[in-house]
Design a protein around this motif. Structure first.
Motif, PDB file in Angstrom:
ATOM      1  N   TRP A  46       0.846  -1.314  -0.064  1.00  0.00           N
ATOM      2  CA  TRP A  46       0.049  -0.099  -0.114  1.00  0.00           C
ATOM      3  C   TRP A  46       0.831   1.118  -0.130  1.00  0.00           C
ATOM      4  CZ3 TRP A  46      -0.292  -4.380   2.821  1.00  0.00           C
ATOM      5  CH2 TRP A  46      -1.212  -5.070   2.797  1.00  0.00           C
ATOM      6  N   VAL A  47       0.186   2.392  -0.470  1.00  0.00           N
ATOM      7  CA  VAL A  47       1.005   3.558  -0.519  1.00  0.00           C
ATOM      8  C   VAL A  47      -0.033   4.629   0.140  1.00  0.00           C
ATOM      9  CG1 VAL A  47       1.834   5.622  -1.943  1.00  0.00           C
ATOM     10  CG2 VAL A  47       2.142   3.041  -2.569  1.00  0.00           C
ATOM     11  N   ASN A  48       0.336   5.539   0.870  1.00  0.00           N
ATOM     12  CA  ASN A  48      -0.232   6.436   1.708  1.00  0.00           C
ATOM     13  C   ASN A  48       0.593   7.779   1.382  1.00  0.00           C
ATOM     14  OD1 ASN A  48      -1.806   8.131   3.229  1.00  0.00           O
ATOM     15  ND2 ASN A  48      -2.113   6.745   4.726  1.00  0.00           N
ATOM     16  N   GLY A  49       0.154   8.545   0.649  1.00  0.00           N
ATOM     17  CA  GLY A  49       1.031   9.643   0.500  1.00  0.00           C
ATOM     18  C   GLY A  49       2.393   9.206  -0.136  1.00  0.00           C
ATOM     19  N   ASP A  50       3.355   9.762   0.507  1.00  0.00           N
ATOM     20  CA  ASP A  50       4.905   9.352   0.295  1.00  0.00           C
ATOM     21  C   ASP A  50       5.271   8.289   1.043  1.00  0.00           C
ATOM     22  OD1 ASP A  50       4.946  10.962   2.759  1.00  0.00           O
ATOM     23  OD2 ASP A  50       6.507  12.271   1.932  1.00  0.00           O
ATOM     24  N   ARG A  51       4.332   7.452   1.959  1.00  0.00           N
ATOM     25  CA  ARG A  51       4.685   6.507   2.721  1.00  0.00           C
ATOM     26  C   ARG A  51       4.387   5.219   2.092  1.00  0.00           C
ATOM     27  NH1 ARG A  51       2.671  10.777   3.870  1.00  0.00           N
ATOM     28  NH2 ARG A  51       0.991  10.030   4.699  1.00  0.00           N
ATOM     29  N   VAL A  52       5.155   4.161   2.022  1.00  0.00           N
ATOM     30  CA  VAL A  52       4.856   2.898   1.602  1.00  0.00           C
ATOM     31  C   VAL A  52       4.942   1.717   2.407  1.00  0.00           C
ATOM     32  CG1 VAL A  52       7.405   2.723   0.428  1.00  0.00           C
ATOM     33  CG2 VAL A  52       5.530   1.547  -0.550  1.00  0.00           C
ATOM     34  N   ALA A  53       4.218   0.771   2.257  1.00  0.00           N
ATOM     35  CA  ALA A  53       4.507  -0.757   2.872  1.00  0.00           C
ATOM     36  C   ALA A  53       4.075  -1.859   1.989  1.00  0.00           C
ATOM     37  CB  ALA A  53       3.645  -0.682   4.156  1.00  0.00           C
ATOM     38  N   PHE A  54       5.201  -2.762   2.249  1.00  0.00           N
ATOM     39  CA  PHE A  54       4.830  -3.819   1.054  1.00  0.00           C
ATOM     40  C   PHE A  54       5.617  -5.089   1.685  1.00  0.00           C
ATOM     41  CE2 PHE A  54       8.409  -1.571  -0.337  1.00  0.00           C
ATOM     42  CZ  PHE A  54       9.463  -2.351  -0.667  1.00  0.00           C
ATOM     43  N   ALA A  55       4.945  -6.410   1.131  1.00  0.00           N
ATOM     44  CA  ALA A  55       5.649  -7.373   1.710  1.00  0.00           C
ATOM     45  C   ALA A  55       5.776  -8.607   0.705  1.00  0.00           C
ATOM     46  CB  ALA A  55       4.565  -8.264   2.804  1.00  0.00           C
ATOM     47  N   ALA A  56       6.779  -9.204   0.799  1.00  0.00           N
ATOM     48  CA  ALA A  56       6.964 -10.520  -0.431  1.00  0.00           C
ATOM     49  C   ALA A  56       7.154 -11.834   0.497  1.00  0.00           C
ATOM     50  CB  ALA A  56       8.308 -10.154  -1.000  1.00  0.00           C
ATOM     51  N   THR A  57       6.972 -13.008  -0.025  1.00  0.00           N
ATOM     52  CA  THR A  57       7.128 -13.927   0.244  1.00  0.00           C
ATOM     53  C   THR A  57       7.933 -14.890  -0.701  1.00  0.00           C
ATOM     54  OG1 THR A  57       6.068 -16.166   1.430  1.00  0.00           O
ATOM     55  CG2 THR A  57       4.776 -15.136  -0.481  1.00  0.00           C
ATOM     56  N   TYR A  58       8.797 -15.516  -0.236  1.00  0.00           N
ATOM     57  CA  TYR A  58       9.689 -16.754  -0.931  1.00  0.00           C
ATOM     58  C   TYR A  58       9.386 -17.945  -0.416  1.00  0.00           C
ATOM     59  CZ  TYR A  58      12.841 -13.220  -3.084  1.00  0.00           C
ATOM     60  OH  TYR A  58      13.512 -12.336  -3.853  1.00  0.00           O
ATOM     61  N   GLU A  59       8.338 -18.592  -1.063  1.00  0.00           N
ATOM     62  CA  GLU A  59       7.892 -19.959  -0.634  1.00  0.00           C
ATOM     63  C   GLU A  59       9.004 -20.947  -0.758  1.00  0.00           C
ATOM     64  OE1 GLU A  59       4.172 -21.229  -2.140  1.00  0.00           O
ATOM     65  OE2 GLU A  59       3.315 -19.160  -2.290  1.00  0.00           O
ATOM     66  N   MET A  80      13.563   5.791  -1.977  1.00  0.00           N
ATOM     67  CA  MET A  80      12.830   4.920  -0.828  1.00  0.00           C
ATOM     68  C   MET A  80      13.541   4.693   0.163  1.00  0.00           C
ATOM     69  SD  MET A  80      10.357   1.571  -1.262  1.00  0.00           S
ATOM     70  CE  MET A  80       9.671   2.133  -2.960  1.00  0.00           C
ATOM     71  N   ASP A  81      13.309   5.454   1.233  1.00  0.00           N
ATOM     72  CA  ASP A  81      14.160   4.646   2.584  1.00  0.00           C
ATOM     73  C   ASP A  81      13.156   3.871   3.056  1.00  0.00           C
ATOM     74  OD1 ASP A  81      16.725   6.129   2.323  1.00  0.00           O
ATOM     75  OD2 ASP A  81      15.335   7.885   2.570  1.00  0.00           O
ATOM     76  N   ALA A  82      13.595   2.561   3.329  1.00  0.00           N
ATOM     77  CA  ALA A  82      12.562   1.559   3.850  1.00  0.00           C
ATOM     78  C   ALA A  82      13.447   0.626   4.826  1.00  0.00           C
ATOM     79  CB  ALA A  82      12.170   0.812   2.858  1.00  0.00           C
ATOM     80  N   HIS A  83      12.747   0.291   6.067  1.00  0.00           N
ATOM     81  CA  HIS A  83      13.237  -0.685   6.952  1.00  0.00           C
ATOM     82  C   HIS A  83      12.578  -2.045   6.745  1.00  0.00           C
ATOM     83  CE1 HIS A  83      15.032   2.524   9.152  1.00  0.00           C
ATOM     84  NE2 HIS A  83      13.897   3.387   8.890  1.00  0.00           N
ATOM     85  N   PHE A  84      13.118  -3.148   7.150  1.00  0.00           N
ATOM     86  CA  PHE A  84      12.510  -4.252   6.828  1.00  0.00           C
ATOM     87  C   PHE A  84      12.753  -5.285   7.980  1.00  0.00           C
ATOM     88  CE2 PHE A  84      16.755  -5.139   5.334  1.00  0.00           C
ATOM     89  CZ  PHE A  84      17.151  -6.222   6.026  1.00  0.00           C
ATOM     90  N   LEU A  85      11.712  -6.269   7.928  1.00  0.00           N
ATOM     91  CA  LEU A  85      11.664  -7.347   8.945  1.00  0.00           C
ATOM     92  C   LEU A  85      11.703  -8.652   8.086  1.00  0.00           C
ATOM     93  CD1 LEU A  85       9.222  -6.477  11.786  1.00  0.00           C
ATOM     94  CD2 LEU A  85      11.720  -6.583  11.972  1.00  0.00           C
ATOM     95  N   HIS A  86      12.769  -9.476   8.117  1.00  0.00           N
ATOM     96  CA  HIS A  86      12.886 -10.907   7.187  1.00  0.00           C
ATOM     97  C   HIS A  86      12.646 -11.941   8.425  1.00  0.00           C
ATOM     98  CE1 HIS A  86      14.938 -14.096   5.263  1.00  0.00           C
ATOM     99  NE2 HIS A  86      14.688 -13.271   4.188  1.00  0.00           N
ATOM    100  N   GLU A  87      11.536 -12.693   8.089  1.00  0.00           N
ATOM    101  CA  GLU A  87      11.153 -13.848   8.748  1.00  0.00           C
ATOM    102  C   GLU A  87      11.483 -15.023   8.345  1.00  0.00           C
ATOM    103  OE1 GLU A  87       9.858 -15.395  12.728  1.00  0.00           O
ATOM    104  OE2 GLU A  87      10.234 -13.200  12.096  1.00  0.00           O
ATOM    105  N   SER A  88      12.477 -16.113   9.116  1.00  0.00           N
ATOM    106  CA  SER A  88      12.612 -17.278   8.321  1.00  0.00           C
ATOM    107  C   SER A  88      11.958 -18.350   9.240  1.00  0.00           C
ATOM    108  CB  SER A  88      14.218 -17.508   8.563  1.00  0.00           C
ATOM    109  OG  SER A  88      14.889 -16.470   7.460  1.00  0.00           O
ATOM    110  N   ASP A  89      11.630 -19.506   8.504  1.00  0.00           N
ATOM    111  CA  ASP A  89      11.065 -20.642   9.158  1.00  0.00           C
ATOM    112  C   ASP A  89      12.190 -21.201  10.167  1.00  0.00           C
ATOM    113  OD1 ASP A  89       9.051 -22.446   9.770  1.00  0.00           O
ATOM    114  OD2 ASP A  89       9.785 -23.968   8.674  1.00  0.00           O
ATOM    115  N   ILE A  90      11.571 -21.847  11.536  1.00  0.00           N
ATOM    116  CA  ILE A  90      12.519 -22.473  12.261  1.00  0.00           C
ATOM    117  C   ILE A  90      11.663 -23.716  12.320  1.00  0.00           C
ATOM    118  CG2 ILE A  90      13.233 -22.869  14.577  1.00  0.00           C
ATOM    119  CD1 ILE A  90      14.834 -20.585  13.172  1.00  0.00           C
TER     120      ILE A  90
END
Length: 113
Positions: A46-59, A80-90
């Motif tokens: 999603w985009v809200n003005g100049d803010r953005v959030a997006f997600a991806a999945t690597y099955e 675009m300056d962005a911070h991420f959280l990367h979640e791996s399966d345990i």
């Protein structure tokens, strides 16, 4: 601001997105985590003005990644300056001891091409 296009980050990852209203869809090809393979992970966001959030999945790797950031729309040089959280399966039998290893965080800058 419309974010449709190809964005490349400092790690040579390629984000290709199309914006419809405030929703974005596209693909993300990591420049670091896929062993130099081209694997276009599906992206939604999603985009809200100049803010953005997006997600991806690597099955194939059992991972999900979410980014949130802000776009600087300087003429001829949108970034675009962005911070991420990367979640791996345990694996189930290892979660009690190793779940703390599952999340990586970071930040990066994307440039629109």
């Amino acid at each position: 601001m419309n974010v449709t296009g190809t964005w490349v980050n400092t790690k040579s990852s390629v984000l290709t997105i199309t914006q419809h209203g405030n929703e974005i869809k596209g693909t993300f090809d990591s420049g670091v985590s896929d062993g130099c393979q081209v694997i276009n992970a599906p992206v939604t966001g999603w985009v809200n003005g100049d803010r953005v959030a997006f997600a991806a999945t690597y099955e194939i790797f059992g991972t999900v990644v979410a980014w949130v950031g802000q776009i600087k729309n300087e003429p001829g040089n949108p970034t675009m300056d962005a911070h991420f959280l990367h979640e791996s399966d345990i694996p189930e039998g290892q979660e009690k001891e190793n779940l703390w290893l599952s999340t990586r965080t970071g930040s990066d800058q994307f440039t629109k091409k």
